[in-house]
Design a protein around this motif. Structure first.
Motif, mmCIF file in Angstrom:
data_model
loop_
_atom_site.group_PDB
_atom_site.id
_atom_site.type_symbol
_atom_site.label_atom_id
_atom_site.label_comp_id
_atom_site.label_asym_id
_atom_site.label_seq_id
_atom_site.Cartn_x
_atom_site.Cartn_y
_atom_site.Cartn_z
ATOM 1 N N LEU A 183 0.739 -1.354 -0.024
ATOM 2 C CA LEU A 183 0.085 0.088 0.332
ATOM 3 C C LEU A 183 0.918 1.161 -0.012
ATOM 4 O O LEU A 183 0.527 2.246 -0.679
ATOM 5 C CB LEU A 183 -0.906 0.177 1.476
ATOM 6 C CG LEU A 183 -2.025 -1.104 1.175
ATOM 7 C CD1 LEU A 183 -2.911 -1.107 2.400
ATOM 8 C CD2 LEU A 183 -2.930 -0.984 -0.001
ATOM 9 N N VAL A 184 1.935 1.111 0.720
ATOM 10 C CA VAL A 184 2.819 2.508 0.534
ATOM 11 C C VAL A 184 3.359 2.576 -0.815
ATOM 12 O O VAL A 184 3.446 3.927 -1.087
ATOM 13 C CB VAL A 184 3.984 2.286 1.650
ATOM 14 C CG1 VAL A 184 5.268 3.262 1.575
ATOM 15 C CG2 VAL A 184 3.681 2.071 3.182
ATOM 16 N N ALA A 185 3.621 1.580 -1.557
ATOM 17 C CA ALA A 185 4.173 1.808 -2.818
ATOM 18 C C ALA A 185 3.014 2.382 -3.698
ATOM 19 O O ALA A 185 3.253 3.232 -4.722
ATOM 20 C CB ALA A 185 4.533 0.581 -3.553
ATOM 21 N N LEU A 186 1.629 2.086 -3.633
ATOM 22 C CA LEU A 186 0.531 2.411 -4.185
ATOM 23 C C LEU A 186 0.368 4.026 -3.902
ATOM 24 O O LEU A 186 0.056 4.574 -4.846
ATOM 25 C CB LEU A 186 -0.647 1.704 -3.961
ATOM 26 C CG LEU A 186 -0.938 0.106 -4.588
ATOM 27 C CD1 LEU A 186 -1.928 -0.489 -4.204
ATOM 28 C CD2 LEU A 186 -0.553 0.200 -5.972
ATOM 29 N N GLU A 187 0.559 4.111 -2.625
ATOM 30 C CA GLU A 187 0.446 5.740 -2.348
ATOM 31 C C GLU A 187 1.412 6.437 -2.782
ATOM 32 O O GLU A 187 1.280 7.690 -3.376
ATOM 33 C CB GLU A 187 0.451 5.800 -0.756
ATOM 34 C CG GLU A 187 -0.763 5.250 -0.067
ATOM 35 C CD GLU A 187 -0.728 5.006 1.299
ATOM 36 O OE1 GLU A 187 0.268 5.105 1.974
ATOM 37 O OE2 GLU A 187 -1.769 5.416 1.965
ATOM 38 N N LYS A 188 2.874 5.767 -2.965
ATOM 39 C CA LYS A 188 4.010 6.795 -3.382
ATOM 40 C C LYS A 188 3.709 6.994 -4.999
ATOM 41 O O LYS A 188 4.060 8.072 -5.704
ATOM 42 C CB LYS A 188 5.262 6.008 -3.191
ATOM 43 C CG LYS A 188 5.692 6.133 -1.630
ATOM 44 C CD LYS A 188 7.063 5.379 -1.661
ATOM 45 C CE LYS A 188 7.424 5.648 -0.033
ATOM 46 N NZ LYS A 188 8.736 5.162 0.121
ATOM 47 N N ALA A 189 3.108 5.980 -5.768
ATOM 48 C CA ALA A 189 2.849 6.017 -6.961
ATOM 49 C C ALA A 189 1.963 7.129 -7.261
ATOM 50 O O ALA A 189 2.101 8.068 -8.171
ATOM 51 C CB ALA A 189 2.358 4.619 -7.553
ATOM 52 N N ALA A 190 0.745 7.042 -6.630
ATOM 53 C CA ALA A 190 -0.340 7.974 -6.818
ATOM 54 C C ALA A 190 0.347 9.437 -6.445
ATOM 55 O O ALA A 190 0.206 10.397 -7.438
ATOM 56 C CB ALA A 190 -1.506 7.838 -5.827
ATOM 57 N N THR A 191 1.121 9.607 -5.575
ATOM 58 C CA THR A 191 1.757 10.760 -5.304
ATOM 59 C C THR A 191 2.585 11.317 -6.245
ATOM 60 O O THR A 191 2.658 12.561 -6.816
ATOM 61 C CB THR A 191 2.362 10.941 -4.055
ATOM 62 O OG1 THR A 191 1.518 10.587 -2.788
ATOM 63 C CG2 THR A 191 3.051 12.004 -3.587
ATOM 64 N N GLY A 192 3.288 10.624 -6.920
ATOM 65 C CA GLY A 192 4.461 10.728 -8.040
ATOM 66 C C GLY A 192 3.487 11.239 -9.229
ATOM 67 O O GLY A 192 3.975 12.187 -9.933
ATOM 68 N N VAL A 193 2.454 10.687 -9.627
ATOM 69 C CA VAL A 193 1.730 10.782 -10.816
ATOM 70 C C VAL A 193 1.096 12.302 -10.421
ATOM 71 O O VAL A 193 1.210 12.781 -11.567
ATOM 72 C CB VAL A 193 0.678 9.761 -10.948
ATOM 73 C CG1 VAL A 193 -0.257 10.211 -12.163
ATOM 74 C CG2 VAL A 193 1.141 8.559 -11.502
ATOM 75 N N ASN A 194 0.483 12.427 -9.248
ATOM 76 C CA ASN A 194 -0.020 13.670 -9.005
ATOM 77 C C ASN A 194 1.006 14.734 -9.210
ATOM 78 O O ASN A 194 0.882 15.982 -9.615
ATOM 79 C CB ASN A 194 -0.682 13.690 -7.812
ATOM 80 C CG ASN A 194 -2.197 12.958 -8.001
ATOM 81 O OD1 ASN A 194 -2.870 13.230 -8.854
ATOM 82 N ND2 ASN A 194 -2.668 12.285 -6.685
ATOM 83 N N GLY A 195 1.951 14.474 -8.747
ATOM 84 C CA GLY A 195 3.453 15.621 -8.798
ATOM 85 C C GLY A 195 3.784 15.867 -10.209
ATOM 86 O O GLY A 195 3.882 17.037 -10.628
ATOM 87 N N THR A 196 3.691 14.798 -10.923
ATOM 88 C CA THR A 196 4.024 14.906 -12.469
ATOM 89 C C THR A 196 2.747 15.935 -13.145
ATOM 90 O O THR A 196 3.207 16.755 -13.745
ATOM 91 C CB THR A 196 4.368 13.623 -13.096
ATOM 92 O OG1 THR A 196 5.377 12.992 -12.543
ATOM 93 C CG2 THR A 196 4.490 13.731 -14.618
ATOM 94 N N LEU A 197 1.710 15.514 -12.943
ATOM 95 C CA LEU A 197 0.860 16.413 -13.303
ATOM 96 C C LEU A 197 0.562 17.782 -12.961
ATOM 97 O O LEU A 197 0.482 18.698 -13.628
ATOM 98 C CB LEU A 197 -0.731 15.695 -12.878
ATOM 99 C CG LEU A 197 -0.922 14.343 -13.435
ATOM 100 C CD1 LEU A 197 -2.393 13.630 -12.913
ATOM 101 C CD2 LEU A 197 -1.052 14.395 -14.985
ATOM 102 N N ASP A 198 0.941 18.152 -11.462
ATOM 103 C CA ASP A 198 1.192 19.189 -11.230
ATOM 104 C C ASP A 198 2.449 20.213 -11.884
ATOM 105 O O ASP A 198 2.309 21.198 -12.302
ATOM 106 C CB ASP A 198 1.711 19.445 -9.777
ATOM 107 C CG ASP A 198 0.315 18.959 -8.730
ATOM 108 O OD1 ASP A 198 -0.611 18.923 -9.112
ATOM 109 O OD2 ASP A 198 0.750 18.741 -7.591
#
Length: 106
Positions: free
Chosen positions: A9-24
């Motif tokens: 779950l930590v990896a999934l959360e980090k992936a979502a955060t990474g995608v959102n950071g790229t989108l930002d």
């Protein structure tokens, strides 16, 4: 016993955060910010061709951003679903251990 699987779950959360950071990051700077006016490139036809190219490129970036947002949303939803199931299971086991919940009764 190799039939078991785990979800990180930590990896999934980090992936979502990474995608959102790229989108930002890509929302801050647009492809159209690249110099493409005739006065900047020195040639009218080159400026026109470059403008067309940048428009298509921006549409591609926008489509990728839309897909990325969907990925981040689904990753977050998956993490939240696992947390809800884990919390529910935890409560059920505590109820069984305390004798306040009969696992055979729904």
């Amino acid at each position: 016993m190799g039939d078991h699987y785990q979800v990180d779950l930590v990896a999934l959360e980090k992936a979502a955060t990474g995608v959102n950071g790229t989108l930002d990051q890509i929302s801050v700077k647009k492809v159209s910010d690249i110099a493409h006016e005739e006065t900047e490139v020195g040639h009218q036809q080159l400026a026109s061709t470059l403008s067309d190219f940048l428009d298509r490129w921006q549409r591609g970036v926008d489509n990728l951003a839309k897909d990325g947002q969907e990925i981040a949303t689904r990753l977050t939803a998956t993490v939240n679903a696992y947390h809800r199931v884990e919390e529910h299971t935890h409560k059920q086991f505590h109820g069984i251990l305390r004798g306040t919940h009969d696992p055979g009764v729904k």
